[in-house]
Write a protein that holds these residues in place. Structure first.
Motif, PDB file in Angstrom:
ATOM      1  N   GLN A 252      -1.889   5.957  -9.802  1.00 24.56           N
ATOM      2  CA  GLN A 252      -2.985   5.887  -8.848  1.00 24.56           C
ATOM      3  C   GLN A 252      -2.539   6.206  -7.418  1.00 24.56           C
ATOM      4  OE1 GLN A 252      -2.411   3.069 -11.053  1.00 24.56           O
ATOM      5  NE2 GLN A 252      -3.715   4.211 -12.482  1.00 24.56           N
ATOM      6  N   LYS A 253      -1.251   6.061  -7.149  1.00 26.89           N
ATOM      7  CA  LYS A 253      -0.734   6.280  -5.795  1.00 26.89           C
ATOM      8  C   LYS A 253       0.498   7.193  -5.829  1.00 26.89           C
ATOM      9  CE  LYS A 253      -2.163   1.728  -4.027  1.00 26.89           C
ATOM     10  NZ  LYS A 253      -1.685   0.467  -3.399  1.00 26.89           N
ATOM     11  N   PRO A 254       0.361   8.426  -6.253  1.00 25.72           N
ATOM     12  CA  PRO A 254       1.528   9.317  -6.332  1.00 25.72           C
ATOM     13  C   PRO A 254       2.156   9.598  -4.969  1.00 25.72           C
ATOM     14  CG  PRO A 254      -0.504  10.544  -6.672  1.00 25.72           C
ATOM     15  CD  PRO A 254      -0.881   9.097  -6.705  1.00 25.72           C
ATOM     16  N   TYR A 255       1.367   9.446  -3.889  1.00 23.25           N
ATOM     17  CA  TYR A 255       1.897   9.692  -2.545  1.00 23.25           C
ATOM     18  C   TYR A 255       3.014   8.729  -2.179  1.00 23.25           C
ATOM     19  CZ  TYR A 255      -1.381   5.879  -1.517  1.00 23.25           C
ATOM     20  OH  TYR A 255      -2.077   4.690  -1.526  1.00 23.25           O
ATOM     21  N   THR A 256       3.096   7.582  -2.863  1.00 21.76           N
ATOM     22  CA  THR A 256       4.148   6.611  -2.526  1.00 21.76           C
ATOM     23  C   THR A 256       5.534   7.101  -2.929  1.00 21.76           C
ATOM     24  OG1 THR A 256       3.775   5.400  -4.604  1.00 21.76           O
ATOM     25  CG2 THR A 256       2.547   4.669  -2.656  1.00 21.76           C
TER      26      THR A 256
ATOM     27  N   LEU B 211       6.730   9.670  -1.835  1.00 21.10           N
ATOM     28  CA  LEU B 211       7.239  10.153  -0.551  1.00 21.10           C
ATOM     29  C   LEU B 211       7.241   9.056   0.510  1.00 21.10           C
ATOM     30  CD1 LEU B 211       8.192  12.530   1.224  1.00 21.10           C
ATOM     31  CD2 LEU B 211       5.770  12.985   1.708  1.00 21.10           C
ATOM     32  N   THR B 212       6.141   8.330   0.630  1.00 27.48           N
ATOM     33  CA  THR B 212       6.018   7.384   1.748  1.00 27.48           C
ATOM     34  C   THR B 212       7.027   6.243   1.670  1.00 27.48           C
ATOM     35  OG1 THR B 212       4.277   6.174   0.538  1.00 27.48           O
ATOM     36  CG2 THR B 212       3.576   7.901   2.088  1.00 27.48           C
ATOM     37  N   HIS B 213       7.414   5.835   0.465  1.00 28.81           N
ATOM     38  CA  HIS B 213       8.338   4.694   0.362  1.00 28.81           C
ATOM     39  C   HIS B 213       9.680   4.982   1.019  1.00 28.81           C
ATOM     40  CE1 HIS B 213      10.567   6.840  -2.803  1.00 28.81           C
ATOM     41  NE2 HIS B 213      11.485   5.914  -2.671  1.00 28.81           N
TER      42      HIS B 213
ATOM     43  N   LEU C 174       6.453   2.024  -3.117  1.00 32.34           N
ATOM     44  CA  LEU C 174       6.301   2.518  -4.487  1.00 32.34           C
ATOM     45  C   LEU C 174       6.274   1.336  -5.450  1.00 32.34           C
ATOM     46  CD1 LEU C 174       8.298   5.483  -6.046  1.00 32.34           C
ATOM     47  CD2 LEU C 174       7.387   3.591  -7.371  1.00 32.34           C
TER      48      LEU C 174
ATOM     49  N   LEU D  16      13.186  11.529  -4.344  1.00 33.03           N
ATOM     50  CA  LEU D  16      12.356  11.552  -5.544  1.00 33.03           C
ATOM     51  C   LEU D  16      13.166  11.203  -6.792  1.00 33.03           C
ATOM     52  CD1 LEU D  16      10.191  14.757  -4.928  1.00 33.03           C
ATOM     53  CD2 LEU D  16       9.502  12.371  -4.649  1.00 33.03           C
TER      54      LEU D  16
ATOM     55  N   GLU E 161       0.815  -1.211   0.000  1.00 40.20           N
ATOM     56  CA  GLU E 161       0.000   0.000   0.000  1.00 40.20           C
ATOM     57  C   GLU E 161       0.845   1.256   0.000  1.00 40.20           C
ATOM     58  OE1 GLU E 161      -2.895   2.792  -0.041  1.00 40.20           O
ATOM     59  OE2 GLU E 161      -3.130   0.644  -0.424  1.00 40.20           O
ATOM     60  N   TRP E 162       1.907   1.281   0.817  1.00 41.48           N
ATOM     61  CA  TRP E 162       2.670   2.507   1.024  1.00 41.48           C
ATOM     62  C   TRP E 162       4.033   2.508   0.334  1.00 41.48           C
ATOM     63  CZ3 TRP E 162      -0.187   6.288   2.823  1.00 41.48           C
ATOM     64  CH2 TRP E 162      -1.308   5.964   3.599  1.00 41.48           C
TER      65      TRP E 162
END
Length: 227
Positions: A65-69, A71-73, A58, A115, A55-56
């Motif tokens: 669909q999950k651009p937030y990953t 950062l979270t990865h 990348l 990034l 889920e978290w």
């Protein structure tokens, strides 16, 4: 090669660097608490730990669909060895980079390196396989810190355990030699493992991309009073 310490005292307390280490460590402890919890799905048994990484972390093919990953990865890890190795490198080299850039610039620089690392690995994974493999870890961002360190402190001494034949020997090396050899190893491993990238493993191209990003960007982040 394992760095023990650098002979390069920092003039300020590295609160941002330490905060990143604490945050990654606390998140890892939460991840580790999920390893024994099993969920049964149509695909079979899976741990909550694996679902959390899915889920978290990348996953290149799921990035739109999950651009937030992106950062979270950077704050997730896959094993005790993974978290300990990454945080140790950050502890040894990050304080001087933070000192040179300043607190706010350092956190922005760190994220941009992460990034750059993520986008490099994503491109390679989409082109050569591994598009469904989750990528986690701070090593891409930390590679950027190493690139910055080598550029700003090429002659700083690094005390390290270096393999000599079958033995590990303590040696004090200039940062440009220690980090340069480290980067060379990343390139070689990246080339060797490229055909097997779809099977997971170390994200060598994240290390390469993060290092290059940090090396190129650091001059734009240095505090003017230190120029």
């Amino acid at each position: 090669m394992i760095p023990i310490k650098d002979v390069n005292p920092s003039r300020t307390f590295p609160i941002v660097n330490l905060s990143i280490i604490v945050a990654c460590s606390l998140i890892w402890l939460y991840e580790w608490s999920l390893t024994d919890e099993v969920i049964y799905t149509f695909q079979g048994a899976v741990t909550k730990f694996e679902l959390f990484l899915r889920e978290w972390g990348l996953v290149p093919v799921e990035l739109p669909q999950k651009p937030y990953t992106l950062l979270t990865h950077m704050f997730l890890h896959g094993s005790w060895g993974h978290i300990i190795g990454n945080m140790w490198f950050l502890w040894v080299f990050g304080d001087n980079v933070e000192d040179k850039l300043g607190k706010f610039r350092y956190i922005i620089f760190y994220i941009l390196c992460g990034l750059g690392a993520a986008l490099t690995q994503t491109f390679i994974s989409l082109a050569f396989g591994g598009a469904n493999v989750p990528m986690v870890g701070a090593s891409g961002a930390i590679s950027g810190v190493l690139g910055a360190y080598m550029k700003m402190f090429p002659h700083a001494r690094v005390l390290a355990l270096v393999p000599v034949f079958i033995f590990l020997t303590l040696m004090e090396l200039p940062a440009v030699i220690f980090i340069g050899l480290w980067f060379f190893i990343q390139i070689i491993n990246g080339i060797i493992t490229l055909p097997f990238i779809g099977y997971g493993g170390v994200a060598w191209y994240a290390h390469i991309g993060g290092f290059i990003t940090g090396y190129l960007l650091v001059d734009y982040f240095r505090k003017r009073s230190y120029s």
